[in-house]
Design an enzyme around this catalytic site. Structure first.
Site, mmCIF file in Angstrom:
data_model
loop_
_atom_site.group_PDB
_atom_site.id
_atom_site.type_symbol
_atom_site.label_atom_id
_atom_site.label_comp_id
_atom_site.label_asym_id
_atom_site.label_seq_id
_atom_site.Cartn_x
_atom_site.Cartn_y
_atom_site.Cartn_z
ATOM 1 N N ASN A 7 36.712 15.843 -16.789
ATOM 2 C CA ASN A 7 37.535 14.829 -16.137
ATOM 3 C C ASN A 7 36.931 13.793 -15.288
ATOM 4 O O ASN A 7 36.318 14.223 -14.201
ATOM 5 C CB ASN A 7 38.505 15.661 -15.144
ATOM 6 N N TRP A 8 36.928 12.602 -15.903
ATOM 7 C CA TRP A 8 35.918 11.636 -15.336
ATOM 8 C C TRP A 8 36.725 11.040 -14.327
ATOM 9 O O TRP A 8 36.291 10.125 -13.657
ATOM 10 C CB TRP A 8 35.640 10.565 -16.506
ATOM 11 N N LYS A 9 38.007 11.269 -13.983
ATOM 12 C CA LYS A 9 38.659 10.581 -12.955
ATOM 13 C C LYS A 9 38.784 9.138 -13.016
ATOM 14 O O LYS A 9 38.689 8.674 -14.190
ATOM 15 C CB LYS A 9 38.173 11.010 -11.665
ATOM 16 N N HIS A 92 47.602 16.952 -11.746
ATOM 17 C CA HIS A 92 46.168 17.464 -11.016
ATOM 18 C C HIS A 92 46.463 17.230 -9.487
ATOM 19 O O HIS A 92 47.095 16.170 -9.059
ATOM 20 C CB HIS A 92 45.170 16.244 -11.358
ATOM 21 N N GLU A 164 42.662 25.270 -10.113
ATOM 22 C CA GLU A 164 41.828 24.578 -9.185
ATOM 23 C C GLU A 164 42.121 24.490 -7.746
ATOM 24 O O GLU A 164 42.932 23.819 -7.370
ATOM 25 C CB GLU A 164 41.468 22.933 -9.719
ATOM 26 N N SER A 209 34.260 22.066 -8.066
ATOM 27 C CA SER A 209 33.066 22.458 -7.932
ATOM 28 C C SER A 209 31.647 22.844 -8.897
ATOM 29 O O SER A 209 30.797 23.744 -8.498
ATOM 30 C CB SER A 209 32.408 22.709 -6.274
ATOM 31 N N GLY A 230 34.990 18.049 -12.880
ATOM 32 C CA GLY A 230 34.883 16.623 -12.661
ATOM 33 C C GLY A 230 33.525 15.983 -12.212
ATOM 34 O O GLY A 230 32.853 15.536 -13.147
ATOM 35 N N GLY A 231 32.911 15.771 -10.989
ATOM 36 C CA GLY A 231 31.404 15.499 -10.605
ATOM 37 C C GLY A 231 30.405 15.889 -11.733
ATOM 38 O O GLY A 231 29.942 14.820 -12.154
HETATM 39 P P1 PGA Z 1 34.724 18.859 -9.492
HETATM 40 O O1 PGA Z 1 36.432 18.175 -9.828
HETATM 41 O O2 PGA Z 1 34.368 19.567 -10.528
HETATM 42 O O3 PGA Z 1 34.203 17.602 -9.156
HETATM 43 O O4 PGA Z 1 35.097 19.514 -8.042
HETATM 44 C C1 PGA Z 1 37.055 18.936 -10.502
HETATM 45 C C2 PGA Z 1 38.701 18.094 -10.771
HETATM 46 O O5 PGA Z 1 38.998 17.762 -9.706
HETATM 47 O O6 PGA Z 1 39.021 18.326 -11.969
#
Ligand code: PGA
Length: 245
Positions: A7-9, A92, A164, A209, A230-231
Protein backbone atom coordinates in the site's frame (compact mmCIF):
# COMPACT_ATOMS: atom_id res chain seq x y z
CA UNK A 1 1.99 -19.20 -0.73
CA UNK A 2 0.77 -16.08 1.09
CA UNK A 3 -0.65 -12.80 -0.24
CA UNK A 4 1.46 -9.68 0.27
CA UNK A 5 -0.03 -6.31 -0.64
CA UNK A 6 1.98 -3.10 -0.97
CA UNK A 7 0.00 0.00 0.00
CA UNK A 8 1.98 2.97 -1.30
CA UNK A 9 -0.66 5.37 0.08
CA UNK A 10 -0.04 8.96 -1.17
CA UNK A 11 3.65 8.86 -0.31
CA UNK A 12 5.24 9.14 -3.76
CA UNK A 13 5.47 11.54 -6.68
CA UNK A 14 4.41 10.12 -10.02
CA UNK A 15 8.05 9.81 -11.04
CA UNK A 16 8.93 7.99 -7.82
CA UNK A 17 5.99 5.60 -8.28
CA UNK A 18 7.17 4.63 -11.76
CA UNK A 19 10.71 4.11 -10.54
CA UNK A 20 9.55 1.95 -7.61
CA UNK A 21 7.29 -0.03 -9.97
CA UNK A 22 10.27 -0.72 -12.27
CA UNK A 23 12.42 -1.79 -9.31
CA UNK A 24 9.61 -3.96 -7.93
CA UNK A 25 9.07 -5.68 -11.29
CA UNK A 26 12.80 -6.40 -11.48
CA UNK A 27 13.67 -7.35 -7.90
CA UNK A 28 10.68 -9.11 -6.36
CA UNK A 29 11.02 -12.87 -6.54
CA UNK A 30 8.28 -14.51 -8.59
CA UNK A 31 6.17 -17.36 -7.43
CA UNK A 32 7.17 -17.38 -3.76
CA UNK A 33 4.10 -15.38 -2.66
CA UNK A 34 1.27 -13.61 -4.42
CA UNK A 35 2.31 -9.93 -4.52
CA UNK A 36 0.01 -6.99 -5.23
CA UNK A 37 1.15 -3.39 -5.78
CA UNK A 38 -1.33 -0.59 -4.95
CA UNK A 39 -0.13 2.80 -6.26
CA UNK A 40 -2.21 5.98 -6.06
CA UNK A 41 -4.76 6.72 -8.80
CA UNK A 42 -2.48 9.07 -10.75
CA UNK A 43 0.21 6.39 -11.08
CA UNK A 44 -2.05 3.37 -11.57
CA UNK A 45 -2.48 3.60 -15.38
CA UNK A 46 1.32 3.82 -15.79
CA UNK A 47 2.29 1.25 -13.16
CA UNK A 48 0.00 -1.38 -14.72
CA UNK A 49 2.02 -1.72 -17.96
CA UNK A 50 5.31 -1.76 -16.00
CA UNK A 51 4.09 -4.72 -13.90
CA UNK A 52 2.83 -6.68 -16.91
CA UNK A 53 4.66 -9.98 -17.21
CA UNK A 54 6.42 -9.49 -13.84
CA UNK A 55 4.11 -11.81 -11.92
CA UNK A 56 3.05 -8.90 -9.69
CA UNK A 57 -0.61 -7.89 -9.62
CA UNK A 58 -2.04 -4.38 -9.67
CA UNK A 59 -4.44 -3.00 -7.06
CA UNK A 60 -6.11 0.33 -6.26
CA UNK A 61 -6.33 2.02 -2.85
CA UNK A 62 -10.04 2.84 -3.11
CA UNK A 63 -12.93 2.86 -5.57
CA UNK A 64 -16.39 4.39 -5.86
CA UNK A 65 -19.65 3.02 -4.47
CA UNK A 66 -21.15 2.80 -7.97
CA UNK A 67 -19.90 1.85 -11.42
CA UNK A 68 -21.02 5.07 -13.11
CA UNK A 69 -22.92 8.25 -12.24
CA UNK A 70 -22.84 11.70 -10.67
CA UNK A 71 -20.02 11.11 -8.17
CA UNK A 72 -17.63 14.03 -8.69
CA UNK A 73 -14.07 13.13 -7.84
CA UNK A 74 -14.69 9.41 -7.47
CA UNK A 75 -13.05 6.64 -9.49
CA UNK A 76 -15.17 3.85 -10.94
CA UNK A 77 -14.33 0.22 -10.19
CA UNK A 78 -15.32 -0.46 -13.80
CA UNK A 79 -12.52 1.78 -15.05
CA UNK A 80 -10.03 0.40 -12.52
CA UNK A 81 -10.73 -3.07 -13.87
CA UNK A 82 -10.25 -1.75 -17.42
CA UNK A 83 -6.85 -0.38 -16.37
CA UNK A 84 -5.76 -3.83 -15.23
CA UNK A 85 -6.42 -3.62 -11.49
CA UNK A 86 -7.32 -6.93 -9.90
CA UNK A 87 -7.65 -5.84 -6.27
CA UNK A 88 -8.93 -2.79 -4.43
CA UNK A 89 -8.26 -1.81 -0.81
CA UNK A 90 -11.52 -0.62 0.78
CA UNK A 91 -12.29 0.92 4.15
CA UNK A 92 -8.70 1.66 5.10
CA UNK A 93 -8.60 3.28 8.56
CA UNK A 94 -7.05 6.44 7.09
CA UNK A 95 -10.14 6.89 4.90
CA UNK A 96 -12.47 6.04 7.77
CA UNK A 97 -10.69 8.61 9.96
CA UNK A 98 -9.81 11.54 7.65
CA UNK A 99 -12.72 11.23 5.22
CA UNK A 100 -15.32 9.91 7.67
CA UNK A 101 -15.94 6.89 5.51
CA UNK A 102 -18.50 4.75 7.31
CA UNK A 103 -18.99 1.00 7.11
CA UNK A 104 -22.24 1.73 5.21
CA UNK A 105 -20.22 3.42 2.45
CA UNK A 106 -17.56 0.72 2.57
CA UNK A 107 -20.33 -1.85 2.14
CA UNK A 108 -21.56 -0.14 -1.05
CA UNK A 109 -18.00 0.08 -2.34
CA UNK A 110 -17.45 -3.64 -1.75
CA UNK A 111 -20.60 -4.48 -3.70
CA UNK A 112 -19.64 -2.19 -6.60
CA UNK A 113 -16.11 -3.64 -6.70
CA UNK A 114 -17.44 -7.21 -6.75
CA UNK A 115 -19.91 -6.38 -9.52
CA UNK A 116 -16.96 -5.25 -11.61
CA UNK A 117 -14.82 -8.30 -10.95
CA UNK A 118 -12.37 -6.65 -8.55
CA UNK A 119 -11.26 -8.41 -5.37
CA UNK A 120 -12.02 -6.10 -2.42
CA UNK A 121 -9.47 -6.03 0.39
CA UNK A 122 -11.65 -4.94 3.29
CA UNK A 123 -9.68 -3.28 6.09
CA UNK A 124 -10.84 -3.55 9.68
CA UNK A 125 -9.10 -2.66 12.93
CA UNK A 126 -9.56 -1.07 16.30
CA UNK A 127 -8.19 2.10 17.91
CA UNK A 128 -6.02 1.80 21.02
CA UNK A 129 -8.83 2.95 23.39
CA UNK A 130 -11.00 0.06 22.21
CA UNK A 131 -8.18 -2.36 22.81
CA UNK A 132 -7.48 -0.90 26.27
CA UNK A 133 -11.15 -1.34 27.18
CA UNK A 134 -11.07 -4.97 26.07
CA UNK A 135 -13.68 -4.31 23.38
CA UNK A 136 -11.67 -5.37 20.32
CA UNK A 137 -13.76 -8.41 19.38
CA UNK A 138 -17.06 -6.58 19.78
CA UNK A 139 -15.74 -3.68 17.68
CA UNK A 140 -14.45 -5.95 14.91
CA UNK A 141 -17.73 -7.88 14.87
CA UNK A 142 -19.65 -4.67 14.27
CA UNK A 143 -17.23 -3.48 11.60
CA UNK A 144 -17.46 -6.83 9.79
CA UNK A 145 -21.22 -7.07 10.11
CA UNK A 146 -21.85 -3.59 8.68
CA UNK A 147 -19.16 -3.68 6.01
CA UNK A 148 -20.19 -7.13 4.76
CA UNK A 149 -23.96 -6.76 5.09
CA UNK A 150 -25.67 -8.65 2.25
CA UNK A 151 -22.36 -9.09 0.44
CA UNK A 152 -22.48 -12.21 -1.70
CA UNK A 153 -19.37 -13.92 -3.01
CA UNK A 154 -19.23 -16.98 -5.23
CA UNK A 155 -15.92 -18.31 -3.98
CA UNK A 156 -13.62 -17.66 -1.02
CA UNK A 157 -11.00 -15.97 -3.20
CA UNK A 158 -13.46 -13.23 -4.29
CA UNK A 159 -12.77 -11.14 -1.17
CA UNK A 160 -9.90 -10.60 1.29
CA UNK A 161 -9.93 -9.07 4.77
CA UNK A 162 -6.98 -7.12 6.14
CA UNK A 163 -6.78 -6.80 9.91
CA UNK A 164 -4.94 -3.58 10.71
CA UNK A 165 -5.04 -2.48 14.36
CA UNK A 166 -5.02 1.32 13.95
CA UNK A 167 -2.56 1.86 16.81
CA UNK A 168 -0.08 -0.42 15.00
CA UNK A 169 0.00 1.49 11.69
CA UNK A 170 3.50 2.92 11.40
CA UNK A 171 2.49 6.52 10.73
CA UNK A 172 0.43 6.76 13.94
CA UNK A 173 1.86 8.09 17.22
CA UNK A 174 3.70 5.47 19.31
CA UNK A 175 2.96 2.82 16.68
CA UNK A 176 4.29 -0.66 17.33
CA UNK A 177 3.43 -3.95 15.65
CA UNK A 178 1.07 -6.37 17.33
CA UNK A 179 2.75 -9.62 18.37
CA UNK A 180 2.30 -12.39 15.81
CA UNK A 181 0.64 -14.64 18.41
CA UNK A 182 -1.91 -12.00 19.38
CA UNK A 183 -2.57 -11.23 15.71
CA UNK A 184 -3.08 -14.94 15.01
CA UNK A 185 -5.76 -15.19 17.71
CA UNK A 186 -7.62 -12.20 16.30
CA UNK A 187 -7.29 -13.57 12.77
CA UNK A 188 -9.03 -16.76 13.89
CA UNK A 189 -11.81 -14.68 15.40
CA UNK A 190 -12.21 -12.59 12.20
CA UNK A 191 -12.15 -15.69 9.99
CA UNK A 192 -14.92 -17.35 11.97
CA UNK A 193 -17.02 -14.20 12.09
CA UNK A 194 -16.60 -13.49 8.35
CA UNK A 195 -17.35 -17.14 7.51
CA UNK A 196 -20.69 -16.81 9.29
CA UNK A 197 -21.58 -13.72 7.27
CA UNK A 198 -20.17 -14.74 3.88
CA UNK A 199 -20.58 -18.53 4.13
CA UNK A 200 -17.01 -18.80 2.82
CA UNK A 201 -13.64 -18.82 4.57
CA UNK A 202 -11.77 -15.84 3.14
CA UNK A 203 -8.10 -14.94 3.59
CA UNK A 204 -7.19 -12.59 6.44
CA UNK A 205 -4.00 -10.53 6.12
CA UNK A 206 -2.19 -8.63 8.89
CA UNK A 207 -1.13 -5.00 8.55
CA UNK A 208 0.54 -2.52 10.92
CA UNK A 209 4.28 -1.78 11.20
CA UNK A 210 5.29 -4.87 9.24
CA UNK A 211 8.95 -4.63 8.30
CA UNK A 212 11.81 -6.75 7.01
CA UNK A 213 12.67 -7.71 10.59
CA UNK A 214 9.28 -8.92 11.82
CA UNK A 215 7.52 -10.14 8.63
CA UNK A 216 8.75 -13.71 9.02
CA UNK A 217 7.04 -14.09 12.42
CA UNK A 218 3.66 -13.11 10.94
CA UNK A 219 4.09 -15.23 7.82
CA UNK A 220 5.03 -18.27 9.94
CA UNK A 221 1.62 -18.33 11.55
CA UNK A 222 -0.94 -20.57 9.83
CA UNK A 223 -3.74 -18.20 10.84
CA UNK A 224 -2.15 -15.23 9.04
CA UNK A 225 -2.67 -15.52 5.28
CA UNK A 226 -0.43 -12.65 4.30
CA UNK A 227 0.44 -9.01 4.88
CA UNK A 228 -0.68 -5.50 4.00
CA UNK A 229 2.46 -3.40 4.05
CA UNK A 230 2.65 0.41 4.03
CA UNK A 231 5.97 2.07 4.94
CA UNK A 232 8.19 -0.95 4.26
CA UNK A 233 6.69 -1.41 0.78
CA UNK A 234 8.32 1.87 -0.27
CA UNK A 235 11.84 0.49 0.34
CA UNK A 236 12.56 -1.97 -2.43
CA UNK A 237 15.29 -3.79 -0.48
CA UNK A 238 12.99 -4.41 2.50
CA UNK A 239 9.90 -5.19 0.44
CA UNK A 240 11.62 -7.62 -1.90
CA UNK A 241 13.03 -9.39 1.18
CA UNK A 242 9.53 -9.60 2.75
CA UNK A 243 8.13 -11.03 -0.50
CA UNK A 244 10.85 -13.67 -0.65
CA UNK A 245 10.10 -15.11 2.82
P1 PGA B 1 2.36 0.42 7.78
O1 PGA B 1 0.96 0.70 7.06
O2 PGA B 1 2.89 -0.89 7.21
O3 PGA B 1 3.22 1.59 7.38
O4 PGA B 1 2.11 0.33 9.23
C1 PGA B 1 0.04 -0.33 6.81
C2 PGA B 1 -1.23 0.24 6.25
O5 PGA B 1 -1.67 1.30 6.71
O6 PGA B 1 -1.83 -0.36 5.33
Amino acid sequence: MKTIIANWKMQLSLKESLELARQSAKKIRRGRNKVVICPDFSALPFVGPILKGSGLDLGAQDSAMASRGAYTGEVSPFNLKALGAKYVILGHSERREHLHESSVIVNLKIKAALQNGLIPVLCVGEKSEIRKNGETEEYLSQELMHSLKEVKIKKASDLIIAYEPIWAISTNKNARPMSASEAAAIHKFIKAKAAKILKKEVLVLYGGSVNAGNAREFLKSAAIDGLLVGGASLKIKDFSLICSL
